[in-house]
Motif scaffolding. Structure first.
Motif, mmCIF file in Angstrom:
data_model
loop_
_atom_site.group_PDB
_atom_site.id
_atom_site.type_symbol
_atom_site.label_atom_id
_atom_site.label_comp_id
_atom_site.label_asym_id
_atom_site.label_seq_id
_atom_site.Cartn_x
_atom_site.Cartn_y
_atom_site.Cartn_z
ATOM 1 N N GLU A 58 2.735 -7.400 10.356
ATOM 2 C CA GLU A 58 4.116 -7.112 11.061
ATOM 3 C C GLU A 58 4.874 -6.007 10.287
ATOM 4 O O GLU A 58 5.813 -5.815 10.582
ATOM 5 C CB GLU A 58 5.029 -8.537 10.936
ATOM 6 C CG GLU A 58 4.180 -9.590 11.723
ATOM 7 C CD GLU A 58 5.190 -10.808 11.749
ATOM 8 O OE1 GLU A 58 6.281 -10.992 11.121
ATOM 9 O OE2 GLU A 58 4.721 -11.893 12.422
ATOM 10 N N HIS A 59 4.195 -5.503 9.103
ATOM 11 C CA HIS A 59 4.690 -4.440 8.485
ATOM 12 C C HIS A 59 4.626 -2.832 9.058
ATOM 13 O O HIS A 59 3.338 -2.862 9.515
ATOM 14 C CB HIS A 59 4.393 -4.636 6.808
ATOM 15 C CG HIS A 59 4.808 -5.977 6.499
ATOM 16 N ND1 HIS A 59 5.867 -6.553 6.240
ATOM 17 C CD2 HIS A 59 3.679 -6.969 6.222
ATOM 18 C CE1 HIS A 59 5.987 -7.458 5.792
ATOM 19 N NE2 HIS A 59 4.569 -8.068 5.781
ATOM 20 N N ASP A 74 0.839 -1.269 0.039
ATOM 21 C CA ASP A 74 -0.067 -0.085 0.117
ATOM 22 C C ASP A 74 0.918 1.247 -0.087
ATOM 23 O O ASP A 74 1.908 1.342 0.782
ATOM 24 C CB ASP A 74 -1.055 0.305 1.311
ATOM 25 C CG ASP A 74 -2.034 -1.064 1.316
ATOM 26 O OD1 ASP A 74 -2.983 -0.948 0.323
ATOM 27 O OD2 ASP A 74 -1.908 -1.910 1.971
ATOM 28 N N ILE A 75 0.294 2.165 -0.760
ATOM 29 C CA ILE A 75 1.058 3.613 -0.731
ATOM 30 C C ILE A 75 0.333 4.606 -0.280
ATOM 31 O O ILE A 75 -0.709 4.598 -0.769
ATOM 32 C CB ILE A 75 1.631 3.985 -2.193
ATOM 33 C CG1 ILE A 75 2.459 2.791 -2.993
ATOM 34 C CG2 ILE A 75 2.499 5.183 -2.126
ATOM 35 C CD1 ILE A 75 3.869 2.723 -2.223
ATOM 36 N N ARG A 76 0.646 5.410 0.743
ATOM 37 C CA ARG A 76 0.121 6.444 0.916
ATOM 38 C C ARG A 76 1.043 7.761 0.779
ATOM 39 O O ARG A 76 1.994 8.021 1.137
ATOM 40 C CB ARG A 76 -0.356 6.671 2.664
ATOM 41 C CG ARG A 76 -0.722 7.994 3.077
ATOM 42 C CD ARG A 76 -2.029 8.587 2.362
ATOM 43 N NE ARG A 76 -3.237 7.873 2.674
ATOM 44 C CZ ARG A 76 -3.985 8.250 3.674
ATOM 45 N NH1 ARG A 76 -3.746 9.283 4.609
ATOM 46 N NH2 ARG A 76 -5.019 7.597 3.944
ATOM 47 N N GLU A 91 0.393 -8.207 2.853
ATOM 48 C CA GLU A 91 0.518 -9.351 3.550
ATOM 49 C C GLU A 91 -0.110 -10.196 1.853
ATOM 50 O O GLU A 91 -0.980 -9.692 1.234
ATOM 51 C CB GLU A 91 -0.794 -9.901 4.348
ATOM 52 C CG GLU A 91 -0.214 -9.527 5.765
ATOM 53 C CD GLU A 91 1.154 -10.195 6.196
ATOM 54 O OE1 GLU A 91 1.483 -11.163 5.882
ATOM 55 O OE2 GLU A 91 1.849 -9.455 7.055
ATOM 56 N N PRO A 92 0.202 -11.312 1.598
ATOM 57 C CA PRO A 92 -0.026 -12.070 0.455
ATOM 58 C C PRO A 92 -1.788 -12.192 0.555
ATOM 59 O O PRO A 92 -2.367 -12.699 1.374
ATOM 60 C CB PRO A 92 0.323 -13.467 0.644
ATOM 61 C CG PRO A 92 1.710 -13.241 1.495
ATOM 62 C CD PRO A 92 1.360 -12.304 2.510
ATOM 63 N N GLY A 140 -5.934 -2.742 2.998
ATOM 64 C CA GLY A 140 -4.760 -2.518 4.160
ATOM 65 C C GLY A 140 -5.240 -2.010 5.323
ATOM 66 O O GLY A 140 -4.518 -1.794 6.484
ATOM 67 N N ARG A 141 -6.476 -1.362 5.461
ATOM 68 C CA ARG A 141 -6.981 -0.577 6.516
ATOM 69 C C ARG A 141 -7.132 -1.527 7.640
ATOM 70 O O ARG A 141 -7.413 -1.215 8.898
ATOM 71 C CB ARG A 141 -8.042 0.254 6.415
ATOM 72 C CG ARG A 141 -7.828 1.465 5.407
ATOM 73 C CD ARG A 141 -9.202 2.102 4.837
ATOM 74 N NE ARG A 141 -10.178 1.269 4.206
ATOM 75 C CZ ARG A 141 -11.463 1.382 4.085
ATOM 76 N NH1 ARG A 141 -11.685 2.734 4.226
ATOM 77 N NH2 ARG A 141 -12.316 0.404 3.461
#
Length: 318
Positions: free
Chosen positions: A234-235, A204-206, A222-223, A228-229
């Motif tokens: 773990e990222h 994801d890019i913000r 994650e795979p 993404g919200r």
């Protein structure tokens, strides 16, 4: 000259900018339109061919002539905290407050007129296309047959909200959901559906745009992750450089939209392409700054407090 911030009391992101402004000695007035009338007092007068307006909050008085800039952060609904709130009182208070502010000569982040248009998801996608972004095939429809045909054509499709969670039910979660051709679309006839081709992503890019300054952050996905919200990973967010082509498109987008601030969301696919998902004209940036250390709040504070030589600048760039 004072910076006026329109937001609620519990706004940590606004607190970050207020701290920056105080550190540079810039006067700040913080107002939640929900407190007008009541804790806040407004007076505006047109007489003898001139205009004079004043706002008062907790004993702090601001003249429209002393207004440096307005940051429309996350304001409450006008008159929502009044002793006897009503739709009529909200409309009257909104007319008085924003009519007075619009009459002042100042710069906005973001101007309510432009902000209202910028919230419209179909319009966002059109401007994104004109700005040169990669935009996934998308359909908005109340026709079940159209939804079915779209899904059969693209196979992997996501359904998501165009407007976000209802304001009167903030606990409601509306995650982007992956669906397939076998989905029953009969309920689409009861309300518009937003369907979009699924972009398998590696991150994801913000990207946060403050005037002409850009701050991009990346979070590994994650795979099989769709939204993404939601869900723990773990990222964390990490600062990344902005590709030249993306930067050019961002500046084109905010110029077309008339925005001084914008938060862009992209899905980065396996080929490194940044696919445009949406642009939130009032998006959060606090979580990105805390994890990446990017000076976004400082950039906002600087835009809101231009030097005297910058006072003539009222556009979207700083």
């Amino acid at each position: 000259m004072t910076v006026l911030i329109l937001t609620s009391e519990e706004d940590v992101t606004a607190d970050m900018v207020v701290t920056r402004l105080h550190a540079t000695g810039i006067p700040v007035m913080r107002l939640d339109p929900a407190d007008l009338p009541g804790k806040a007092v407004l007076s505006a007068e047109y007489a003898h061919g001139d205009f004079d307006g004043h706002l008062s909050v907790n004993g702090h008085v601001l003249s429209m002539g002393g207004l440096r800039s307005v940051w429309v952060r996350r304001p409450g609904e006008p008159a929502a905290h009044a002793a006897h709130p009503s739709p009529w009182l909200t409309a009257e208070t909104g007319q008085a407050l924003f009519g007075t502010l619009h009459s002042a000569s100042t710069r906005w982040m973001n101007h309510p007129r432009n902000a209202e248009q910028a919230r419209l998801k179909p319009w966002q996608l059109r401007v994104a296309h004109l700005s040169g972004f990669a935009v996934p095939p998308t359909v908005f429809t109340t026709a079940p047959r159209v939804a079915q045909q779209f899904t059969e054509e693209h196979r992997s499709v996501v359904v998501k909200s165009a407007s976000g969670p209802p304001r009167d039910d903030p606990a409601l979660s509306l995650p982007t959901t992956l669906i397939g051709p076998g989905t029953d679309f009969s309920a689409v006839a009861a309300g518009p559906a937003l369907l979009q081709r699924y972009i398998p992503k590696r991150a994801d890019i913000r990207l946060t745009c403050v005037g002409s300054r850009l701050f991009a952050a990346r979070k590994t996905a994650e795979p099989g992750q769709v939204d993404g919200r939601y869900g723990d990973t773990e990222h964390t967010w990490e600062a990344v450089s902005v590709p030249e082509r993306i930067g050019k498109s961002v500046h084109e987008y905010v110029a077309l939209a008339g925005l001084a601030y914008a938060a862009f969301d992209f899905a980065e696919d396996e080929d490194g392409i940044w696919w445009f998902l949406e642009c939130n004209q009032g998006g959060q940036f606090g979580f990105v700054e805390l994890e990446t250390g990017q000076p976004i709040s400082e950039a906002v504070a600087r835009w809101l407090s231009p030097r005297k030589t910058d006072r003539r600048v009222t556009g979207s760039h700083w």
